[in-house]
Design an enzyme around this catalytic site. Sequence first.
Site, PDB file in Angstrom:
ATOM      1  N   HIS A   1      -1.916   1.027   7.099  1.00  0.00           N
ATOM      2  CA  HIS A   1      -2.430   1.000   5.735  1.00  0.00           C
ATOM      3  C   HIS A   1      -2.718   2.428   5.259  1.00  0.00           C
ATOM      4  O   HIS A   1      -3.098   3.294   6.043  1.00  0.00           O
ATOM      5  CB  HIS A   1      -3.713   0.155   5.661  1.00  0.00           C
ATOM      6  CG  HIS A   1      -4.131  -0.163   4.253  1.00  0.00           C
ATOM      7  ND1 HIS A   1      -3.441  -1.025   3.435  1.00  0.00           N
ATOM      8  CD2 HIS A   1      -5.189   0.286   3.516  1.00  0.00           C
ATOM      9  CE1 HIS A   1      -4.053  -1.109   2.264  1.00  0.00           C
ATOM     10  NE2 HIS A   1      -5.122  -0.318   2.283  1.00  0.00           N
TER      11      HIS A   1
ATOM     12  N   HIS B   1      -6.221   1.951  -3.473  1.00  0.00           N
ATOM     13  CA  HIS B   1      -5.148   1.445  -2.612  1.00  0.00           C
ATOM     14  C   HIS B   1      -4.760   0.046  -3.061  1.00  0.00           C
ATOM     15  O   HIS B   1      -5.444  -0.576  -3.886  1.00  0.00           O
ATOM     16  CB  HIS B   1      -5.596   1.428  -1.147  1.00  0.00           C
ATOM     17  CG  HIS B   1      -6.793   0.552  -0.897  1.00  0.00           C
ATOM     18  ND1 HIS B   1      -6.862  -0.334   0.151  1.00  0.00           N
ATOM     19  CD2 HIS B   1      -7.978   0.416  -1.564  1.00  0.00           C
ATOM     20  CE1 HIS B   1      -8.036  -0.957   0.144  1.00  0.00           C
ATOM     21  NE2 HIS B   1      -8.725  -0.517  -0.888  1.00  0.00           N
TER      22      HIS B   1
ATOM     23  N   CYS C   1       0.808  -1.226   0.000  1.00  0.00           N
ATOM     24  CA  CYS C   1       0.000   0.000   0.000  1.00  0.00           C
ATOM     25  C   CYS C   1       0.835   1.267   0.000  1.00  0.00           C
ATOM     26  O   CYS C   1       0.528   2.235  -0.716  1.00  0.00           O
ATOM     27  CB  CYS C   1      -0.957  -0.003   1.187  1.00  0.00           C
ATOM     28  SG  CYS C   1      -0.124  -0.016   2.807  1.00  0.00           S
TER      29      CYS C   1
END
Length: 236
Positions: free
Chosen positions: A195, A207, A143
């Site tokens: 994240h 993402h 990510c």
Amino acid sequence: MKIQIFIISILGLLALTSCRSSRSLLSNSAPSATASAKNKVPVKREFLNGIEVTPGFAVSSKHKTNSSDKNTETVSKSKERRNNKDGMMSGSIETAYMLQLKYAIATDATVEKLTNIPLLETIDKWWGTKYCMGGSTDNCIDCSAFAQIVMRDVYQQSLPRTSQEQYAACERIELEDLHEGDLVFFNTGGKDISHVGIYLLNNKFVHAATSGGVMISDLNDKYWQPKFRGAGRVGR
């Protein structure tokens, strides 16, 4: 007296004979001159191995042009360039429209709202790339690496490598102030930021997810909503 008359008569006869002879000679020579004029053949052009030969000069026929041919060639080339240009332009517009249509569906937005074509192109390039921790290639990516690439290639902004470092480097913004290109951060396990995604519009963000690779998700999704930890803005 008689002798003088005789001499004059002789001279007159000689003069008359001379005039007749001259006319005869002229009349005999005239047909010859006329025949010569009739038999004269005009010089014609000849083409030998691409060379045009005319009295006084020679020019290669492959280099010989006239103004109409040159104008026609110029117009033809100009038209060809214009068609190529129009074709490229039409192709670019068509590609952009297809991307807008595709991601309008994915973001529940109208086509007119998706004006950042470089962003759409970057998303489309990475779409579906599988997730792997520490990855940063088109074979697999995580990510924070994906966020780095989007911010670099689309917004010309540099980010640190990890999602926690990226969170620390951002200016904090409220959820209601989110704009395209802002970062959204989550905690998917432990106590730190683990994240990150890039906000688009309509609560949607793109993402690299562990479940489906590069994709678009919704902040209100029952999985992501409780894990949301904040939003940030870089250099804008």
